[in-house]
Design an enzyme around this catalytic site. Structure first.
Site, short mmCIF file in Angstrom:
data_model
loop_
_atom_site.label_atom_id
_atom_site.label_comp_id
_atom_site.label_asym_id
_atom_site.label_seq_id
_atom_site.Cartn_x
_atom_site.Cartn_y
_atom_site.Cartn_z
CE1 TYR A 161 0.32 4.65 -6.11
CE2 TYR A 161 0.57 5.75 -4.00
CZ TYR A 161 0.94 4.76 -4.88
OH TYR A 161 1.92 3.87 -4.52
CB SER B 85 -0.93 -0.03 1.23
OG SER B 85 -1.77 1.11 1.25
CE LYS C 217 -0.21 1.49 -3.80
NZ LYS C 217 0.25 0.12 -4.16
#
Length: 276
Positions: free
Chosen positions: A147, A133, A151
């Site tokens: 993004y 992650s 994650k």
């Protein structure tokens, strides 16, 4: 010793994970979209490593990588989902196709590999799944909304996976690296094609052309790899493993901020129940 399947081994943390696992005597299937980028690792460890092409968006290549691991080493004991890249964009700027590709690589790609290795792990009643992650899942700055979102999706999926697999003797772990001296802020970073001027002072400040962090990050990939392999080898890998002093500072700060918000509204939040 265990057999590791690691995605995205051509550079950075993925390569460091592979080299550290091999140094500990483990067998490793090293992968990259272009197998020639990791062939040197396999050549240096001919008895314990094999290189293969793996694009995690291609289900057939995922199946083939797991088949190769089974044929060569008897199965996958440790899966490390490391393949991925960065994407920066104000939310409004994000191109639909770019965002879909980001999620297909990071989230759906991780799910594909997890599903491919789990039948063997369930049969053996053992195994470890490691999903990479980012600290961006805890504190997402301007320009990193997509993004951070992908994650965060990986983390929530892994949390459920950990509880589902625990009774079967299988562990699932999330790794949140801080800033490591890899290609992430260089070759592996992408961004929206067309910036919007109104975001110049927020997301715009983090566009590639304004980023000077590449090559100055505090994190040492080799040291991060040692901690990851230590955690897996201990048999007691936590749900969340932080890599880097900056990761510890950012995540603890984010948790403190979250607790303040919850506490400030806790009494009124409780008051939304039906009266007893």
């Amino acid at each position: 010793m265990s057999t590791w399947l690691i995605t995205g081994c051509s550079t950075g943390l993925g390569r460091a994970f592979a080299e550290e696992a091999l140094a500990r005597g483990h067998d490793v299937v090293v992968t990259a979209r272009d197998a020639s980028a990791v062939q040197d690792i396999a050549d240096a460890h001919p008895d314990h490593a094999v290189a293969t092409a793996l694009d995690v968006t291609d289900p057939d290549q995922v199946t083939e990588a797991v088949r190769l691991a089974t044929e060569r080493f008897g199965g996958v004991d440790v899966l490390v989902n490391n393949a991925g890249y960065g994407y920066r964009s104000a939310v409004e700027e994000g191109d639909d196709a770019d965002v879909a590709r980001l999620f297909d690589t990071h989230f759906h790609g991780s799910v594909r590999t997890v599903k491919a290795v789990l039948p063997g792990m369930r049969a053996r009643r053992s195994g470890t799944i490691v999903n990479l992650s980012s600290i961006g899942a805890r504190r997402t700055g301007p320009g990193s909304g997509y993004y951070g979102a992908v994650k965060a999706a990986i983390e929530q999926m892994t949390m459920a996976l950990r509880t589902e697999l625990a009774p079967l003797g299988i562990t699932a772990t999330v790794v949140e690296p801080g800033s490591f001296r890899t290609d992430f802020s260089g070759r592996s970073l992408t961004q929206s094609a067309t910036p919007i001027a109104d975001y110049a002072e927020t997301a715009g400040r983090r566009r590639i052309e304004a980023d000077t962090s590449d090559g100055t990050q505090p994190g040492d990939p080799a040291a991060g790899a040692r901690l990851l392999v230590d955690a897996v080898d201990s048999g007691e890998a936590p749900y969340l493993l932080l890599l880097g002093s900056d990761a510890v500072e950012i995540v603890t700060g984010a948790l403190d901020d979250l607790r303040r918000d919850v506490d400030a509204w806790a009494e009124r939040s409780r008051a939304t129940d039906f009266d007893a």
